[in-house]
Design an enzyme around this catalytic site. Structure first.
Site, PDB file in Angstrom:
ATOM      1  N   ASN A 120      -6.555 -85.015  -1.962  1.00  0.00           N
ATOM      2  CA  ASN A 120      -6.941 -85.479  -1.378  1.00  0.00           C
ATOM      3  C   ASN A 120      -4.902 -86.179   0.047  1.00  0.00           C
ATOM      4  OD1 ASN A 120      -8.013 -87.032   1.477  1.00  0.00           O
ATOM      5  ND2 ASN A 120      -9.569 -87.031   0.422  1.00  0.00           N
ATOM      6  N   CYS A 121      -5.267 -86.455   0.671  1.00  0.00           N
ATOM      7  CA  CYS A 121      -4.029 -87.517   1.358  1.00  0.00           C
ATOM      8  C   CYS A 121      -3.507 -88.229   0.217  1.00  0.00           C
ATOM      9  CB  CYS A 121      -4.968 -87.731   2.537  1.00  0.00           C
ATOM     10  SG  CYS A 121      -3.514 -89.506   3.807  1.00  0.00           S
ATOM     11  N   PRO A 122      -2.381 -88.772  -0.119  1.00  0.00           N
ATOM     12  CA  PRO A 122      -1.262 -87.324   0.387  1.00  0.00           C
ATOM     13  C   PRO A 122      -0.777 -85.955   0.618  1.00  0.00           C
ATOM     14  CG  PRO A 122       0.424 -89.483  -0.244  1.00  0.00           C
ATOM     15  CD  PRO A 122      -1.578 -89.248  -1.011  1.00  0.00           C
ATOM     16  N   MET A 123      -1.342 -86.263  -1.141  1.00  0.00           N
ATOM     17  CA  MET A 123      -0.777 -84.773  -1.853  1.00  0.00           C
ATOM     18  C   MET A 123      -0.951 -83.313  -0.956  1.00  0.00           C
ATOM     19  SD  MET A 123      -0.174 -86.566  -4.221  1.00  0.00           S
ATOM     20  CE  MET A 123      -0.632 -87.891  -5.574  1.00  0.00           C
TER      21      MET A 123
END
Lengths: 191, 85
Positions: free
Chosen positions: B17-20
Site C-alpha cells: 500500500n501507499c507509498p510503496m
C-alpha cells in the site's frame, strides 16, 4: 505623418541604452534559470511526535518526495526521536485518551490497558490493509536517500545514546542546521 | 501479459500500500536503461493516481499505459512506465 518618420528613423540614445539593459537582464535570467535547473528541489520535515499514528505522515511523505526527485531531510526532535530508535520504533503506542475519533469516552479510554488495546487494534488494521510498518518505511526512506536526522539536544535530554538509532541516521545536528536546511527548502513541514 | 507493450522488467507490488508502489516504481525505473519499459503490478487502487501523477511530474519518465484487470477475483492495476532519458 511627420511624427511617425521621426520615431522610425532616429533611434535615440535612450533606445540603445534600453537594448543593452535588456540584454543584460536576459543574461541574468538565463543564469538564474541555470541555477534553478541544477539544484534538486528540497523538502524539510520536522518530526516531533512519537505515537504510532504520527510516525507515518513524515515517513510516507519523505519517501514519496524522494521518489519525486526531492532532496529530503527529516529532523526528528523530542518524541519524534522514538521513530528512529531501533528498539522503540517497532513498539510505538497509540493513545485512546484525548482522541475524539476513538469510539469510547475518555473516562473509559483512561482505564489501565486501554492504550495497549488501542495500539493492538491499530497494528492489526495496519497489517490487514497492507500498510507498511514503521521499520519498513524507515528502511525505504534511508534506501531512497532521505536524510533522517536525530536532534542532538533531545538525544541528551531523553538520555539516549547515538548508537540507539538505526544505522544511517544522522546525529550531532541541532536547530541551527535544521533551520539552515529549512531556509533553502521549497517545502517545510512541522509534524 | 496479454499486452503488446514491450516490457523489459516487471515490478510486483501486489499486496503493498501507499507509498510503496510509487517509491518502488521509482527505484525500479532507476535500474532500467533508457528506452526500456517497466511493468508494475499493483493491488492498491491508489496506485493509479499515484503512479500516474508521479510519472507526469518526473523528468525522463513517460507513462505508457495503465490497465485495470480482474484476475482470480482480485483487481490488478497494471502500469507501464518507460524511461525516456
Amino acid at each position: 505623418m511627420s511624427t511617425d518618420d521621426t520615431t522610425a528613423s532616429e533611434p535615440t540614445p535612450d533606445v540603445a541604452r534600453l537594448e543593452s539593459r535588456v540584454e543584460e537582464l536576459e543574461a541574468e535570467l538565463a543564469a538564474v534559470k541555470d541555477d534553478v535547473g541544477d539544484d534538486p528541489k528540497k523538502m524539510v520535515i520536522i518530526a516531533t511526535k512519537g505515537t504510532l499514528d504520527m510516525a507515518y505522515p513524515p515517513l510516507i511523505l519523505a519517501s514519496t518526495a524522494a521518489a519525486f526527485g526531492y532532496d529530503v531531510t527529516v529532523f526528528h526532535t523530542f518524541w519524534g526521536l522514538e521513530i528512529l530508535h531501533e528498539d522503540h520504533s517497532s513498539d510505538l503506542q497509540l493513545s485512546a485518551v484525548g482522541n475524539p475519533n476513538m469510539p469510547m469516552p475518555n473516562a473509559i479510554a483512561a482505564l489501565p490497558g486501554m492504550d495497549a488495546m488501542t495500539t493492538r487494534m491499530m497494528r492489526k488494521r495496519i497489517a490487514d490493509n497492507d500498510v507498511a510498518t514503521v521499520e519498513e518505511l524507515i528502511q525505504m526512506s534511508l534506501d531512497t536517500g532521505v536524510d533522517l536526522q536525530a536532534c542532538q539536544m533531545t538525544i541528551d535530554l531523553l538520555d539516549y545514546d547515538e548508537d540507539d538509532f538505526y544505522d544511517g541516521v544522522t546525529t550531532g545536528v541541532g536547530a541551527a542546521s535544521a533551520f539552515q536546511e529549512m531556509v533553502e527548502a521549497d517545502i517545510q513541514l512541522l509534524v | 501479459m496479454n499486452s503488446d507493450i514491450d516490457v523489459s522488467e516487471t515490478l510486483d507490488v501486489r499486496g503493498e500500500n501507499c507509498p510503496m508502489p510509487v517509491v518502488k516504481t521509482k527505484q525500479a525505473v532507476d535500474d532500467i536503461a533508457e528506452g526500456e519499459t517497466l511493468e508494475v503490478l499493483a493491488t492498491d487502487p491508489g496506485s493509479m493516481s499515484d503512479i500516474g501523477g508521479w510519472a507526469e511530474s518526473t523528468a525522463d519518465v513517460e507513462l505508457v499505459d495503465q490497465q485495470e484487470t480482474a484476475e482470480g477475483g482480485e483487481t490488478i492495476f497494471r502500469h507501464f512506465v518507460a524511461r525516456v532519458a
